[in-house]
Design a protein around this motif. Structure first.
Motif, short mmCIF file in Angstrom:
data_model
loop_
_atom_site.label_atom_id
_atom_site.label_comp_id
_atom_site.label_asym_id
_atom_site.label_seq_id
_atom_site.Cartn_x
_atom_site.Cartn_y
_atom_site.Cartn_z
N SER A 164 47.88 59.23 59.81
CA SER A 164 48.01 57.97 59.10
C SER A 164 47.33 58.62 58.22
O SER A 164 46.08 58.26 57.86
CB SER A 164 47.10 57.13 60.70
N GLU A 166 45.47 54.92 56.98
CA GLU A 166 44.28 54.27 56.57
C GLU A 166 42.61 54.68 56.15
O GLU A 166 43.14 56.38 56.18
CB GLU A 166 43.44 53.61 57.84
N GLY A 172 41.42 51.58 60.27
CA GLY A 172 41.40 52.03 61.59
C GLY A 172 41.05 51.86 62.80
O GLY A 172 40.33 50.68 63.47
N SER A 222 43.55 56.44 63.74
CA SER A 222 43.03 57.18 62.94
C SER A 222 41.67 57.88 62.89
O SER A 222 41.28 58.74 62.05
CB SER A 222 42.20 56.02 61.99
N SER A 266 39.29 62.82 62.85
CA SER A 266 39.77 62.35 62.05
C SER A 266 41.29 62.19 60.89
O SER A 266 41.88 63.42 61.12
CB SER A 266 38.86 61.15 61.04
N ASN A 267 41.95 61.83 60.03
CA ASN A 267 42.95 61.39 59.41
C ASN A 267 42.68 62.19 58.54
O ASN A 267 43.28 62.18 57.12
CB ASN A 267 44.06 60.56 59.20
#
Ligand code: IPD
Ligand code: CA
Ligand code: CA
Length: 285
Positions: A164, A166, A172, A222, A266-267
């Protein structure tokens, strides 16, 4: 004509993936028939650590299939290891140097399976000399198969996944879990929860670490963190996230490897903030 020998690497790699997919699909279909229909519920390390005959049957099915195709490969499955963090670490350690090692969680989200909460998966990874090269997470109820091959990207429903966009913790949607280990892991995770809840858009806890990782890869979350996981919870998901452009480390920000038990995924954009917040809250390890 190219012989199997000459073309071994390519043929080998392709068939590893095909076998991983086939195992996850077969086990997932079987698990689905047992939903609301299991016979025996036992506990392991704590009253919250559940296992059914379906977990064991799923692992048996997967192991048999894998070893039929690759009799000289090594196999590490949750149900073949004594409960508790020490036994898990020891079991992994004893196989980490093996050339090909399959790492399997036959049902990730057993509590959900037991209660009929529709959030559980089969997780299958193949590591080559300690590095994950194939990862499959299969959600049988949604018939969603998440697949990653090292260096070749990650896919769901045959479509390339990416994380994603964000770029702040504040925007997030982040997930965590509530570990069954109440001595060490749960209190530490609660510290992280307390610190992060006011800093993120919101927090989710679906009850399957592997599916949370797959959702980070698919851009539906996120980030994700949890203390006290095992190699079989994370191996497949780690490759899904990395091959989708995300980042996987331990909760202190050190690079992921199969022995990591406290994970932050995470992203990538929010990774620094996520790790910093956990470290500041003394919730990292
Ligand atoms: C569990 C799930 C859960 C996580 C626990 C794991 P299991 O695995 O991934 O989300 O919070 O820490 O042990 O026992 O269902 O395979
Ligand atoms: Ca698990
Ligand atoms: Ca399990």
């Amino acid at each position: 004509m190219v012989s199997d020998q000459q073309d071994g690497a390519i043929i080998g790699r392709k068939s590893f993936t095909a076998v991983a997919i086939n195992c996850a699909a077969k086990a997932g279909e079987w698990i689905k028939t047992k939903l609301g229909n299991y016979e025996k519920l036992d506990t392991k390390m704590s009253a919250q650590d559940l296992v059914t005959e379906v977990d064991k049957g799923s692992e048996k099915l997967i192991k048999r299939l894998i070893l039929t195709h690759f009799p000289d490969h090594s196999f590490l499955g949750e149900e073949g290891v004594e409960p508790g963090p020490e036994a898990s670490a020891k079991a992994l350690e004893s196989k980490l140097q093996d050339e090909y090692l399959w790492i399997v969680d036959p049902i990730d989200g057993t509590t959900n399976f037991v209660h009929g909460f529709p959030f559980f998966v089969v997780s299958i990874a193949l590591a080559y000399r300690g590095e994950v090269i194939v990862g499959v997470v299969y959600d049988p109820l949604k018939d969603e198969l998440f697949l990653a091959e090292k260096g070749k990207g990650a896919y769901v429903h045959g479509k390339r996944m990416s994380v994603s966009p964000e770029d702040t913790l504040g925007s997030g949607l982040v997930a965590t879990g509530f570990p069954a280990d109440q001595q060490y892991a749960l209190p530490l995770n609660m510290k992280g929860l307390q610190a992060l809840a006011p800093q993120v858009r919101n927090i989710r806890s679906g009850g399957s670490a592997a599916l949370h990782m797959a959702y980070v890869a698919a851009g539906r979350l996120s980030g994700f963190w949890e203390i006290g996981l095992n190699s079989w919870d994370l191996a497949a998901g780690s490759l899904l996230v990395q091959e989708s452009g995300g980042q996987v480390t331990d909760t202190s920000g050190r690079p992921y490897h199969l022995g990591v038990r406290n994970v932050a995924a995470s992203n990538g954009h929010i990774h620094g903030e996520l790790v910093d917040a956990l470290t500041k809250a003394e919730a990292a390890e």
